[in-house]
Motif scaffolding. Structure first.
Motif, PDB file in Angstrom:
ATOM      1  N   THR A 173       2.976  -1.294   9.841  1.00  0.00           N
ATOM      2  CA  THR A 173       2.918  -3.019   9.894  1.00  0.00           C
ATOM      3  C   THR A 173       3.120  -3.603   8.018  1.00  0.00           C
ATOM      4  OG1 THR A 173       0.152  -2.171  10.172  1.00  0.00           O
ATOM      5  CG2 THR A 173       0.667  -4.158   9.267  1.00  0.00           C
ATOM      6  N   PRO A 174       3.160  -2.355   7.219  1.00  0.00           N
ATOM      7  CA  PRO A 174       4.052  -2.857   6.272  1.00  0.00           C
ATOM      8  C   PRO A 174       5.213  -3.376   6.255  1.00  0.00           C
ATOM      9  CG  PRO A 174       3.438  -0.599   5.755  1.00  0.00           C
ATOM     10  CD  PRO A 174       2.233  -0.914   7.088  1.00  0.00           C
ATOM     11  N   LEU A 175       6.686  -2.398   7.108  1.00  0.00           N
ATOM     12  CA  LEU A 175       7.657  -2.624   7.437  1.00  0.00           C
ATOM     13  C   LEU A 175       7.877  -3.943   8.444  1.00  0.00           C
ATOM     14  CD1 LEU A 175       9.143   0.031   9.436  1.00  0.00           C
ATOM     15  CD2 LEU A 175       9.940  -1.014   7.523  1.00  0.00           C
ATOM     16  N   GLU A 176       6.870  -4.430   8.815  1.00  0.00           N
ATOM     17  CA  GLU A 176       6.709  -5.825   9.476  1.00  0.00           C
ATOM     18  C   GLU A 176       6.513  -6.524   8.154  1.00  0.00           C
ATOM     19  OE1 GLU A 176       4.037  -7.002  12.465  1.00  0.00           O
ATOM     20  OE2 GLU A 176       5.046  -5.169  12.935  1.00  0.00           O
ATOM     21  N   ARG A 177       6.152  -6.706   7.229  1.00  0.00           N
ATOM     22  CA  ARG A 177       5.122  -7.326   6.725  1.00  0.00           C
ATOM     23  C   ARG A 177       6.853  -7.287   5.317  1.00  0.00           C
ATOM     24  NH1 ARG A 177      -0.197  -6.407   3.425  1.00  0.00           N
ATOM     25  NH2 ARG A 177      -0.580  -5.237   5.539  1.00  0.00           N
ATOM     26  N   ALA A 178       6.915  -6.726   5.261  1.00  0.00           N
ATOM     27  CA  ALA A 178       8.284  -6.268   4.799  1.00  0.00           C
ATOM     28  C   ALA A 178       9.874  -7.427   5.247  1.00  0.00           C
ATOM     29  CB  ALA A 178       8.474  -4.930   3.941  1.00  0.00           C
ATOM     30  N   GLY A 179       9.809  -7.373   6.130  1.00  0.00           N
ATOM     31  CA  GLY A 179      10.495  -7.886   7.366  1.00  0.00           C
ATOM     32  C   GLY A 179      11.346  -6.385   7.666  1.00  0.00           C
ATOM     33  N   GLY A 180      11.323  -5.633   8.137  1.00  0.00           N
ATOM     34  CA  GLY A 180      12.195  -4.518   8.474  1.00  0.00           C
ATOM     35  C   GLY A 180      12.909  -4.028   7.736  1.00  0.00           C
ATOM     36  N   MET A 181      12.470  -3.939   6.393  1.00  0.00           N
ATOM     37  CA  MET A 181      13.388  -2.638   5.265  1.00  0.00           C
ATOM     38  C   MET A 181      11.647  -2.649   4.213  1.00  0.00           C
ATOM     39  SD  MET A 181      17.344  -2.148   3.805  1.00  0.00           S
ATOM     40  CE  MET A 181      16.921  -2.295   5.512  1.00  0.00           C
ATOM     41  N   ILE A 182      11.341  -1.421   3.796  1.00  0.00           N
ATOM     42  CA  ILE A 182      11.041  -1.289   3.394  1.00  0.00           C
ATOM     43  C   ILE A 182      11.400   0.018   2.278  1.00  0.00           C
ATOM     44  CG2 ILE A 182       9.098   0.034   3.667  1.00  0.00           C
ATOM     45  CD1 ILE A 182       7.339  -1.707   2.696  1.00  0.00           C
ATOM     46  N   ASN A 183      11.363   0.137   0.670  1.00  0.00           N
ATOM     47  CA  ASN A 183      11.915   1.244  -0.156  1.00  0.00           C
ATOM     48  C   ASN A 183      10.799   2.196   0.401  1.00  0.00           C
ATOM     49  OD1 ASN A 183      12.508   2.459  -3.048  1.00  0.00           O
ATOM     50  ND2 ASN A 183      12.933   0.598  -3.965  1.00  0.00           N
ATOM     51  N   LEU A 184      11.612   3.510  -0.112  1.00  0.00           N
ATOM     52  CA  LEU A 184      10.382   4.616   0.314  1.00  0.00           C
ATOM     53  C   LEU A 184       9.423   5.069  -0.523  1.00  0.00           C
ATOM     54  CD1 LEU A 184      10.797   6.731   2.471  1.00  0.00           C
ATOM     55  CD2 LEU A 184      12.816   8.336   0.043  1.00  0.00           C
ATOM     56  N   ILE A 185       9.671   4.428  -1.876  1.00  0.00           N
ATOM     57  CA  ILE A 185       8.816   4.403  -2.835  1.00  0.00           C
ATOM     58  C   ILE A 185       7.473   4.151  -2.956  1.00  0.00           C
ATOM     59  CG2 ILE A 185       8.379   4.208  -5.631  1.00  0.00           C
ATOM     60  CD1 ILE A 185      11.245   4.796  -5.746  1.00  0.00           C
ATOM     61  N   ASP A 186       8.077   2.222  -2.412  1.00  0.00           N
ATOM     62  CA  ASP A 186       6.812   1.437  -2.020  1.00  0.00           C
ATOM     63  C   ASP A 186       6.017   1.939  -0.883  1.00  0.00           C
ATOM     64  OD1 ASP A 186       7.490   0.145  -3.857  1.00  0.00           O
ATOM     65  OD2 ASP A 186       8.956  -1.884  -2.332  1.00  0.00           O
ATOM     66  N   VAL A 187       6.846   3.383   0.040  1.00  0.00           N
ATOM     67  CA  VAL A 187       6.288   3.986   1.245  1.00  0.00           C
ATOM     68  C   VAL A 187       4.908   4.687   0.800  1.00  0.00           C
ATOM     69  CG1 VAL A 187       6.123   4.770   3.224  1.00  0.00           C
ATOM     70  CG2 VAL A 187       7.907   2.828   3.068  1.00  0.00           C
ATOM     71  N   TYR A 188       5.294   5.446  -0.029  1.00  0.00           N
ATOM     72  CA  TYR A 188       4.862   6.447  -0.641  1.00  0.00           C
ATOM     73  C   TYR A 188       3.482   5.947  -1.855  1.00  0.00           C
ATOM     74  CZ  TYR A 188       3.884  10.296  -3.630  1.00  0.00           C
ATOM     75  OH  TYR A 188       2.951  11.805  -3.821  1.00  0.00           O
ATOM     76  N   CYS A 189       3.751   4.977  -1.592  1.00  0.00           N
ATOM     77  CA  CYS A 189       2.427   5.060  -2.340  1.00  0.00           C
ATOM     78  C   CYS A 189       1.640   4.139  -1.239  1.00  0.00           C
ATOM     79  CB  CYS A 189       3.203   3.224  -3.673  1.00  0.00           C
ATOM     80  SG  CYS A 189       4.041   3.322  -5.535  1.00  0.00           S
ATOM     81  N   LEU A 190       1.812   3.118  -0.549  1.00  0.00           N
ATOM     82  CA  LEU A 190       1.255   2.860  -0.112  1.00  0.00           C
ATOM     83  C   LEU A 190       0.186   3.776   1.036  1.00  0.00           C
ATOM     84  CD1 LEU A 190       2.875  -0.028   1.247  1.00  0.00           C
ATOM     85  CD2 LEU A 190       0.980   0.105   0.238  1.00  0.00           C
ATOM     86  N   PHE A 191       1.437   4.612   1.705  1.00  0.00           N
ATOM     87  CA  PHE A 191       0.853   5.450   2.173  1.00  0.00           C
ATOM     88  C   PHE A 191      -0.338   6.616   1.680  1.00  0.00           C
ATOM     89  CE2 PHE A 191       1.194   9.795   4.271  1.00  0.00           C
ATOM     90  CZ  PHE A 191       0.860   9.635   6.233  1.00  0.00           C
ATOM     91  N   ASN A 192       0.349   7.104   0.464  1.00  0.00           N
ATOM     92  CA  ASN A 192      -1.124   7.629  -0.600  1.00  0.00           C
ATOM     93  C   ASN A 192      -2.175   6.934  -0.872  1.00  0.00           C
ATOM     94  OD1 ASN A 192      -0.261  10.591  -0.930  1.00  0.00           O
ATOM     95  ND2 ASN A 192       0.789  10.313  -2.935  1.00  0.00           N
ATOM     96  N   ARG A 193      -2.283   6.054  -1.015  1.00  0.00           N
ATOM     97  CA  ARG A 193      -3.307   4.872  -1.204  1.00  0.00           C
ATOM     98  C   ARG A 193      -4.138   4.759   0.297  1.00  0.00           C
ATOM     99  NH1 ARG A 193      -3.129  -1.248  -2.362  1.00  0.00           N
ATOM    100  NH2 ARG A 193      -4.420  -1.678  -0.155  1.00  0.00           N
ATOM    101  N   ALA A 194      -3.634   4.839   1.213  1.00  0.00           N
ATOM    102  CA  ALA A 194      -4.524   4.421   3.123  1.00  0.00           C
ATOM    103  C   ALA A 194      -5.064   6.204   2.791  1.00  0.00           C
ATOM    104  CB  ALA A 194      -3.473   4.363   3.664  1.00  0.00           C
TER     105      ALA A 194
END
Lengths: 179, 462
Positions: free
Chosen positions: B301-322
């Motif tokens: 889902t975050p990938l789709e929103r970010a247009g197919g590419m997302i920074n690893l650090i951003d994913v880290y934050c999103l994932f831990n928040r989830a």
């Protein structure tokens, strides 16, 4: 079209990336090629033989787009000229460069043609006369750099086309042609 | 054999799809599942055994088999769990877990959810199954959790709360039941009934107090937290429901700002909540593998929103928040991402030359980005003065750091070239290939050089 005196500058002289040394190989090769050609062209038309890399030089900056070549870029372009035999460093610090828009052997050929055209086959001339005499006026030899001229004459001397001898004054030398 | 077990759904990256309020408890690797005396199914060899609060799941190892062969045994179908026998013989064997399963008359595992013939056929026949643990997993720990989950009967509480969903809050506060019974000042449980604004305020306060209490309970210790996990999720869902009903009934009364904040809240609540996080405790040695699969499911889902590419650090934050609790370390994240190469997942980890790491779809192509960058740099304004990474970030709708990576990649392919000046670091469309060194004054008609000269000359540069 922008001009430097009577020299017509190409369009890309106003293209900002032209003044930044490009890191990507292919792009850089093309950029270096264009700079080499521009420097040689400009020097030939303006009869410039020596360029100081740290000095002001009309091609090094473009006030219209406010861009100036970095020292690194200048050295890269002139090193490329040197490696092709179209320029020579005059010092170890790579601060001054001798520009050879004709190679030394080409200059030698020009001298021979000049001698034949003017019927000097067996004459004697001073080096200064070749550089600034009435006969050379209007030819490429007029105003030639002394270092380049001497080296061209030495090549001809080795081929037995002339003999160089000390002249009356200490700083002038004579040439005896025997073409 | 596939008919014997209930069907277990699996995500594309090989993680089980959990039921509502189902929580994963323990995992064991390299487990065979065998029937003891009957030949209802051929033994399932070397798979992953997952214990949840509702089911026992068996997944085939990695991508060797199709995901359809995953099997499930609902815990209500289990009639007995045998305690492990400590004998001399068992010391030399792989550890075994034996349990008895009820079988419906049609020869399948009894499924309380299906309802077909469940009343009459219950207990008519049972089969003893053995799980042989060939891996190094904590077999005793698994057995303990197995007992706990089976006894907790989480599936039953789920059913009751499902039937009376509206009464969940009422039972907590005690006021909901009191108001309807009598007309006096006292409610049935003896407390003073409040009416009007004061009543509403008190109701609100009580609600908050109970929420506060459950939060405090939740943080008492980790075991309590696990048991509270379901309540937390229910609380979150209840809040969402309330928000939804609120917007519907008072849509006209609420102003735009209020609506915005509610939508944001809903969005936030939806983004929260991996109900059953993979933890080091539950997965043990399989931790990174399972985390990797869960992450692959999550980033879509975050990938789709970010247009197919997302920074690893951003994913880290999103994932831990989830995840909320049970946070993972950056190192675990990186390990989980690098494991993707071994699995058949639709995402991949990519490292740029500059060292920046991103997660991108496998189908994501740089070409597509280049086309957009090209259209950006050939606009008249960009032809005149180039683009900066932040310009590209705004147009492409991505982070500036990411935009810079794209621009650098585009530069390395020869699409762009750079301009470093006191004004900063800018990129221009690459004109060099089109310039003919034999005639530098020649301009090809309709080429990019021609377009550039026209754009520059209209700006009054000359």
């Amino acid at each position: 079209m922008q001009k430097l005196g009577d020299f017509k500058l190409p369009h890309f002289f106003n293209y900002p990336p032209y003044f930044t040394l490009q890191p990507v190989r292919e792009t850089r090769e093309k950029q270096v090629q264009l700079w080499k050609d521009l420097i040689l062209d400009y020097c030939r038309t303006q009869k410039i033989f020596i360029i100081g890399l740290e000095e002001e030089f009309p091609l090094f900056s473009n006030p219209v787009i406010e861009r100036t070549l970095s020292h690194e870029a200048r050295e890269a372009f002139f090193s490329a000229l040197v490696s092709e035999g179209r320029a020579e460093w005059l010092d170890k610090g790579h601060r001054k460069c001798l520009i050879l828009w004709h190679r030394i052997q080409d200059w030698a050929g020009i001298i021979l043609n000049f001698v034949k055209d003017n019927g000097f086959e067996d004459s004697v001339m001073t080096v200064e006369e070749i550089r600034s005499g009435i006969e050379s006026r209007g030819t490429e030899l007029h105003g030639i750099d002394r270092t380049i001229l001497m080296r061209a004459l030495k090549i001809l001397e080795q081929k037995g086309k002339l003999a160089i001898f000390k002249g009356t004054s200490a700083d002038d030398e004579g040439v005896k042609f025997s073409v | 054999m596939a008919n014997f077990f209930s069907k277990a759904e699996v995500t594309s990256s090989g993680r089980p799809v959990l039921l509502r309020s189902e929580v994963e408890c323990h995992l064991l690797s390299s487990v065979d599942l065998e029937p003891e005396d009957h030949h209802n199914f051929s033994p399932l060899k070397s798979g992953l055994l997952i214990l949840t609060t509702h089911r026992l799941l068996w997944l085939p190892s990695s991508s060797a088999s199709t995901p359809t062969s995953a099997a499930a045994i609902p815990l209500p179908a289990i009639s007995h769990i045998f305690s492990s026998k400590k004998s001399l013989k068992s010391m030399f064997h792989s550890p075994r877990i034996r349990f008895q399963v009820l079988v419906s008359p049609d020869g399948r595992v009894f499924d309380p959810g299906s309802g077909s013939g469940s009343g009459s056929g219950l207990g008519s026949r049972s089969v003893v199954l053995t799980a042989v643990v060939r891996g190094k997993g904590d077999c005793d720990g698994f057995l303990g959790k197995f007992w706990d989950s089976w006894r907790a009967r989480a599936w039953e509480t789920n059913e009751t709360s499902g039937s009376g969903s509206s009464s969940v809050s009422g039972s907590g506060t005690g006021t909901g039941t009191g108001t309807g019974t009598g007309g006096g000042l006292y409610s049935s449980d003896g407390s003073v009934r409040m009416v009007g604004v004061a009543g509403i305020l008190r109701k609100e306060q009580e609600l908050w107090e109970s929420t506060d209490k459950s939060l405090q309970d939740a943080f008492q210790d980790l075991n309590a937290l696990m048991s509270k996990a379901k309540e937390m999720v229910m609380l979150a869902e209840k809040m969402r429901q309330k928000l939804l009903s609120g917007t519907n009934s008072q849509a006209s009364a609420t102003n735009d700002e209020d609506m915005g904040s509610k939508e944001e809240m809903q969005d936030w609540l939806l983004s929260v909540g991996i109900i059953s996080p993979v933890t080091k405790e539950s997965a043990g040695a399989l931790y990174h593998q399972q985390l990797s699969r869960q992450l692959a499911d999550f980033v879509r889902t975050p990938l789709e929103r970010a247009g197919g590419m997302i920074n690893l650090i951003d994913v880290y934050c999103l994932f831990n928040r989830a995840r909320g609790t049970e946070l993972i370390s950056p190192d675990d994240m990186l390990q989980a991402c690098s494991l993707w190469e071994k699995f058949d997942v639709p995402v991949m980890l990519r490292k740029f030359d500059s060292g920046v790491m991103v997660i991108q779809n496998k189908s994501h192509s740089d070409e597509e980005v280049f086309v957009r960058i090209k259209s950006l740099v050939t606009k008249p304004e960009a032809l005149r003065s180039g683009i900066s990474p932040s310009d590209a970030a705004m147009t492409l709708g991505i982070a500036p750091a990411m935009a810079k990576e794209h621009l650098l990649t585009a530069e390395s392919t020869g699409l762009l070239c750079r301009d470093v000046s006191p004004d900063g670091f800018r990129f221009y469309i690459n004109l060099f290939p089109e310039i003919d060194p034999r005639d530098v004054y020649l301009v090809k008609d309709y080429g990019i050089c021609d377009t550039w000269i026209k754009a520059v000359s209209t700006s009054g540069l000359r």
